[in-house]
Structures are given as C-alpha cells and as structure tokens.
Scaffold this active site. Structure first.
Site, PDB file in Angstrom:
ATOM      1  N   SER A  18       0.851  -1.185   0.000  1.00 26.20           N
ATOM      2  CA  SER A  18       0.000   0.000   0.000  1.00 26.20           C
ATOM      3  C   SER A  18       0.885   1.232   0.000  1.00 26.20           C
ATOM      4  O   SER A  18       1.990   1.206   0.558  1.00 26.20           O
ATOM      5  CB  SER A  18      -0.889   0.022   1.250  1.00 26.20           C
ATOM      6  OG  SER A  18      -1.556   1.265   1.375  1.00 26.20           O
ATOM      7  N   TYR A  61      -1.814  -0.087  10.109  1.00 26.76           N
ATOM      8  CA  TYR A  61      -1.911  -0.708   8.784  1.00 26.76           C
ATOM      9  C   TYR A  61      -0.684  -0.369   7.946  1.00 26.76           C
ATOM     10  O   TYR A  61      -0.103  -1.235   7.288  1.00 26.76           O
ATOM     11  CB  TYR A  61      -3.186  -0.213   8.100  1.00 26.76           C
ATOM     12  CG  TYR A  61      -3.320  -0.583   6.652  1.00 26.76           C
ATOM     13  CD1 TYR A  61      -3.594  -1.889   6.262  1.00 26.76           C
ATOM     14  CD2 TYR A  61      -3.188   0.391   5.652  1.00 26.76           C
ATOM     15  CE1 TYR A  61      -3.736  -2.226   4.922  1.00 26.76           C
ATOM     16  CE2 TYR A  61      -3.329   0.065   4.312  1.00 26.76           C
ATOM     17  CZ  TYR A  61      -3.599  -1.246   3.957  1.00 26.76           C
ATOM     18  OH  TYR A  61      -3.738  -1.573   2.631  1.00 26.76           O
TER      19      TYR A  61
END
Length: 252
Positions: A147, A161
């Site tokens: 990501s 995250y």
C-alpha cells in the site's frame, strides 16, 4: 500461454474488491485460478462463476491466511487439483479500526499484523517450496499486496496498517533477492486510494469523496487498474523485474 498447459494463479482474499478483480482478470488471461476467502462464500462463488464464464477453471478454498493450518490446507488443496502454482498473489489483508496510535489496542494490532504480515509470509513460504528450482520446481512469480500507506504513514487513520505494509515491502525485497537465482520473481503492488468497499467497511464511507481531490490525478483508482498491474507482473512482459514496489496511486 498455451491453452493445453494453462498456468495456475492463486489469489488470497479473492472474493471481493481488488482480489476479485485480479481473479477475474487471471481467468480472462487463461489461468487456472485458485481463490481463497475467509467469510464471503457468496462473493467467492460469484467470482468463480465469472472465471468459468471466461473459459477457465476455478477452485474456491475457505482459508484464514493468519492461521498456519489454513495456509497449509489451501496449498494442499491446490496441489491436489492443479499441481504446483505458477503465480501467487498475496492479496488477503485487513486495515483494522480507524484511529490514532494511542487508540489502537494490542488485539487489533495483532490481528492486522497476523493477516497482512504473517499471512503473506506463510503463503510466500509455501509458494517457494513449490516454485523454487532449489526444491525441484520450475520457477514462478509472487506478487504481494502492499500500500502507498507504507511510505505515506497513514497518520491519523491507519499507522498500524501502514506499518504492516512496510513489513510487506521488506518481505518483498528480501525474498526477491533470496530466490532470484531459483527462478522466482517477487514484487509488490502498492495501491493508493482505490474505490472498493474497504473504506465504508472500516467506518469511513466518505473517505473516497473526501480524499479524491487531493490526488494529483484528481480521482480514486479502480480495482481493475490495480489488477492490470498485477497481471503485468505475472506475465513474461516483466521478466526482468523483481524486488520492485510498484505504486498504483495516481501520483499520490
């Protein structure tokens, strides 16, 4: 790819969103597709029907990649149906709750790390055992789902995250160098703001609308745009690419 000898591609977390787009794209490309899911059986069935409608074979396996026993069962099921895989796409993941670092509990942090880091690691391990020429395999491709948050940090929302995806980047680079001479290429795709149900599911249904204008290309990306890059990395067109983290983020 020869129609007589189709290759096998695994997509973890293939029942919805980016994973579903990758699974469908792989079926259209002629791969035999094995897709795992954790809870959305109906979604997995729908994706499998789309793969079969494209003329390809599909295998659905329920598996929580954070559980080693489930990962072993997933690969054993694929061995029995298709034989050794040619491509692994480590897509299964979770974001955890929205919140600043001081609001994140140990259990939520452990869950995110278990899915995103431990799950990806275990699936990579099992794929290498089957793909590596060192173990009698014929090579293969691993694509990890990272990501842009890994570099941007996720401040105020998803630092936990982002940290997990930073670990995925390190896994990608290290494993790529470890198995480069054994016929395996390992890369990662790093999506930015992508229009999936992830944002609403995490409790931020307005996130796409709110952040879209801040992206240089002025819009969120689509799951298909991510899938296109995954399929390129799975193809001979990227034969000299390994250890790369490819951003799919509209310039963000």
């Amino acid at each position: 790819m020869s129609a007589a000898t189709p290759r096998t591609l695994i997509v973890t977390g293939g029942s919805k969103g980016i994973g579903a787009a990758i699974a469908r794209a792989a079926g259209i490309a002629g791969f035999r597709v094995a897709l795992s899911y954790k809870g959305d059986a109906a979604g997995a069935e729908q994706v499998a029907r789309a793969i079969e409608a494209a003329g390809a074979e599909a295998l659905i396996v329920k598996a929580d990649v954070a559980q080693e026993a489930d990962v072993l069962a997933l690969f054993e099921a694929i061995d029995a149906r298709f034989g050794p895989p040619d491509v692994l796409v480590n897509n299964a993941g979770g974001v955890g709750p929205l919140g600043r670092v001081e609001a994140i509990g140990a259990s939520a942090l452990a869950e995110v790390m278990a899915i995103n880091v431990v799950g990806s690691f275990l699936c990579c391990r099992e794929a290498v055992k089957r793909m590596s020429t060192r173990h009698g395999g014929h090579g293969g491709v691993i694509v990890n789902m990272s990501s842009r948050a890994a570099e941007l940090g996720g401040a105020g929302e998803w630092v936990h995250y982002a940290a997990s995806k930073g670990a995925v980047n390190s896994l990608t680079i290290g494993l790529a160098r470890e198995v480069a001479a054994e016929g395996i290429r390992v890369n990662a795709v790093a999506p930015g703001l992508i229009a999936t149900n992830l944002h609403a599911a995490a409790g931020a249904p307005d996130r796409l609308e709110r952040l879209g204008p801040s992206i240089p290309m002025q819009r969120p990306g689509t799951a298909q745009e991510v899938a296109d890059i995954v399929m390129w990395l799975a193809s001979p067109a990227s034969a000299y690419v390994t250890g790369a983290i490819v951003p799919v983020a509209g310039g963000r």
